[in-house]
Design a protein around this motif. Sequence first.
Motif, PDB file in Angstrom:
ATOM      1  N   HIS A   1      -3.967   2.124  -4.221  1.00 18.60           N
ATOM      2  CA  HIS A   1      -4.059   2.930  -5.429  1.00 18.60           C
ATOM      3  C   HIS A   1      -4.213   4.416  -5.102  1.00 18.60           C
ATOM      4  CE1 HIS A   1      -4.538  -0.978  -7.147  1.00 18.60           C
ATOM      5  NE2 HIS A   1      -5.757  -1.137  -6.668  1.00 18.60           N
ATOM      6  N   GLY A   2      -3.671   5.228  -5.971  1.00 18.77           N
ATOM      7  CA  GLY A   2      -3.757   6.669  -5.801  1.00 18.77           C
ATOM      8  C   GLY A   2      -5.187   7.176  -5.813  1.00 18.77           C
ATOM      9  N   ASP A   3      -6.040   6.559  -6.631  1.00 19.56           N
ATOM     10  CA  ASP A   3      -7.445   6.968  -6.695  1.00 19.56           C
ATOM     11  C   ASP A   3      -8.156   6.717  -5.364  1.00 19.56           C
ATOM     12  OD1 ASP A   3      -7.138   7.776  -9.282  1.00 19.56           O
ATOM     13  OD2 ASP A   3      -7.996   5.976 -10.181  1.00 19.56           O
ATOM     14  N   ASP A   4      -7.786   5.598  -4.706  1.00 19.11           N
ATOM     15  CA  ASP A   4      -8.383   5.294  -3.404  1.00 19.11           C
ATOM     16  C   ASP A   4      -7.990   6.351  -2.371  1.00 19.11           C
ATOM     17  OD1 ASP A   4      -9.494   3.025  -4.506  1.00 19.11           O
ATOM     18  OD2 ASP A   4      -7.868   1.705  -3.835  1.00 19.11           O
ATOM     19  N   LEU A   5      -6.742   6.778  -2.413  1.00 18.88           N
ATOM     20  CA  LEU A   5      -6.275   7.824  -1.503  1.00 18.88           C
ATOM     21  C   LEU A   5      -6.993   9.140  -1.789  1.00 18.88           C
ATOM     22  CD1 LEU A   5      -4.431   9.096   0.606  1.00 18.88           C
ATOM     23  CD2 LEU A   5      -2.670   9.329  -1.157  1.00 18.88           C
ATOM     24  N   LYS A   6      -7.174   9.428  -3.075  1.00 20.96           N
ATOM     25  CA  LYS A   6      -7.858  10.660  -3.482  1.00 20.96           C
ATOM     26  C   LYS A   6      -9.283  10.694  -2.931  1.00 20.96           C
ATOM     27  CE  LYS A   6      -8.926  13.389  -7.593  1.00 20.96           C
ATOM     28  NZ  LYS A   6      -8.859  13.437  -9.082  1.00 20.96           N
TER      29      LYS A   6
ATOM     30  N   LYS B   1       0.859  -1.189   0.000  1.00 20.18           N
ATOM     31  CA  LYS B   1       0.000   0.000   0.000  1.00 20.18           C
ATOM     32  C   LYS B   1       0.896   1.241   0.000  1.00 20.18           C
ATOM     33  CE  LYS B   1      -3.815  -2.299   2.401  1.00 20.18           C
ATOM     34  NZ  LYS B   1      -4.711  -2.297   3.597  1.00 20.18           N
ATOM     35  N   PRO B   2       1.351   1.633  -1.186  1.00 20.29           N
ATOM     36  CA  PRO B   2       2.338   2.718  -1.269  1.00 20.29           C
ATOM     37  C   PRO B   2       1.786   4.124  -1.062  1.00 20.29           C
ATOM     38  CG  PRO B   2       1.744   1.954  -3.464  1.00 20.29           C
ATOM     39  CD  PRO B   2       1.035   1.053  -2.496  1.00 20.29           C
ATOM     40  N   HIS B   3       0.478   4.284  -1.134  1.00 16.75           N
ATOM     41  CA  HIS B   3      -0.113   5.615  -1.036  1.00 16.75           C
ATOM     42  C   HIS B   3      -0.605   5.867   0.394  1.00 16.75           C
ATOM     43  CE1 HIS B   3       0.049   5.884  -5.425  1.00 16.75           C
ATOM     44  NE2 HIS B   3      -0.409   4.647  -5.422  1.00 16.75           N
ATOM     45  N   ARG B   4      -0.028   6.883   1.048  1.00 17.66           N
ATOM     46  CA  ARG B   4      -0.319   7.152   2.466  1.00 17.66           C
ATOM     47  C   ARG B   4      -0.970   8.518   2.661  1.00 17.66           C
ATOM     48  NH1 ARG B   4       2.226   9.831   6.553  1.00 17.66           N
ATOM     49  NH2 ARG B   4       1.987   9.001   8.664  1.00 17.66           N
ATOM     50  N   CYS B   5      -2.000   8.546   3.504  1.00 15.74           N
ATOM     51  CA  CYS B   5      -2.667   9.805   3.844  1.00 15.74           C
ATOM     52  C   CYS B   5      -1.786  10.577   4.826  1.00 15.74           C
ATOM     53  CB  CYS B   5      -4.041   9.530   4.455  1.00 15.74           C
ATOM     54  SG  CYS B   5      -4.867  11.022   5.081  1.00 15.74           S
ATOM     55  N   ASP B   6      -1.479  11.834   4.497  1.00 14.80           N
ATOM     56  CA  ASP B   6      -0.606  12.653   5.339  1.00 14.80           C
ATOM     57  C   ASP B   6      -1.297  13.124   6.610  1.00 14.80           C
ATOM     58  OD1 ASP B   6       1.481  12.433   3.528  1.00 14.80           O
ATOM     59  OD2 ASP B   6       0.872  14.231   2.418  1.00 14.80           O
ATOM     60  N   ILE B   7      -2.623  12.989   6.652  1.00 18.89           N
ATOM     61  CA  ILE B   7      -3.369  13.483   7.804  1.00 18.89           C
ATOM     62  C   ILE B   7      -3.543  12.409   8.874  1.00 18.89           C
ATOM     63  CG2 ILE B   7      -5.572  14.450   8.589  1.00 18.89           C
ATOM     64  CD1 ILE B   7      -5.838  15.741   5.823  1.00 18.89           C
ATOM     65  N   CYS B   8      -4.065  11.228   8.463  1.00 20.16           N
ATOM     66  CA  CYS B   8      -4.349  10.184   9.461  1.00 20.16           C
ATOM     67  C   CYS B   8      -3.425   8.969   9.341  1.00 20.16           C
ATOM     68  CB  CYS B   8      -5.802   9.722   9.346  1.00 20.16           C
ATOM     69  SG  CYS B   8      -6.187   8.853   7.801  1.00 20.16           S
ATOM     70  N   GLY B   9      -2.591   8.929   8.297  1.00 18.48           N
ATOM     71  CA  GLY B   9      -1.629   7.845   8.161  1.00 18.48           C
ATOM     72  C   GLY B   9      -2.156   6.585   7.505  1.00 18.48           C
ATOM     73  N   LYS B  10      -3.442   6.539   7.169  1.00 22.24           N
ATOM     74  CA  LYS B  10      -4.015   5.357   6.533  1.00 22.24           C
ATOM     75  C   LYS B  10      -3.395   5.161   5.157  1.00 22.24           C
ATOM     76  CE  LYS B  10      -8.457   3.079   5.747  1.00 22.24           C
ATOM     77  NZ  LYS B  10      -9.948   3.208   5.829  1.00 22.24           N
ATOM     78  N   ARG B  11      -3.179   3.890   4.786  1.00 24.57           N
ATOM     79  CA  ARG B  11      -2.480   3.588   3.540  1.00 24.57           C
ATOM     80  C   ARG B  11      -3.416   2.921   2.542  1.00 24.57           C
ATOM     81  NH1 ARG B  11       3.020   4.432   4.696  1.00 24.57           N
ATOM     82  NH2 ARG B  11       3.461   3.854   2.535  1.00 24.57           N
TER      83      ARG B  11
END
Length: 206
Positions: A49-54, A36-46
């Motif tokens: 996919h980039g779209d899922d993070l978006k 899970k390479p995409h990490r939320c900078d606010i809560c740290g959840k990973r």
Amino acid sequence: MLIHTNEKPHRCNVCEKNFTQIKTLHRHMLTHTNEKPHRCDICGKRFRHGDDLKHHMLCHTDEKPYRCDVCEKGFKQGAGLKAHMLTHTRDKPHRCNVCEKRFARFGYLKKHMLVHSNEKPHQCNVCKNKFLQRDSLKLHMLIHTNKKPHRCDTCEKRFTRSGDLKTHMLIHTNEKPCFCVVCGERFRQRGTLKRHMLTHTGEKHH
């Protein structure tokens, strides 16, 4: 000139599933590596996919880009809008194969099925009581923590459940929404009305 074909030249070497584009294959491979390479900078959840993070980032903002064409209500995710649209169409595509009750969302049907199985998968780690739904367990846990998050703005009395606060507010508004169909007497709570009805039926309340 763009030529449309059904050719899927890119194959996963783990499950041998084929893909049309190499980038789709790369996204698929993450399901096997659990990366899970995409990490939320606010809560740290990973996320994989980039779209899922978006889509996840909308949880941290008030932005609701998905809007209902009927009532203009906004939603953070497309899945929420899709489920909401069923309230306008009254469509309930998910049917219980035991009692044939129908539901608008599969998640509702899944919770309903626990009634037939008598399964209570959510257990309190303090007193070991079990509950059908996670929300019921979450509400129950307030008993052990003694938290009362719902506060009356008038007298500042606090309550564990929002429903208890709502009932309490009737004291300040002097509302009595429950009424007896026999004599017309009004009551604040349904339980009080139920006990009152026994005086008309001649039954004794125990």
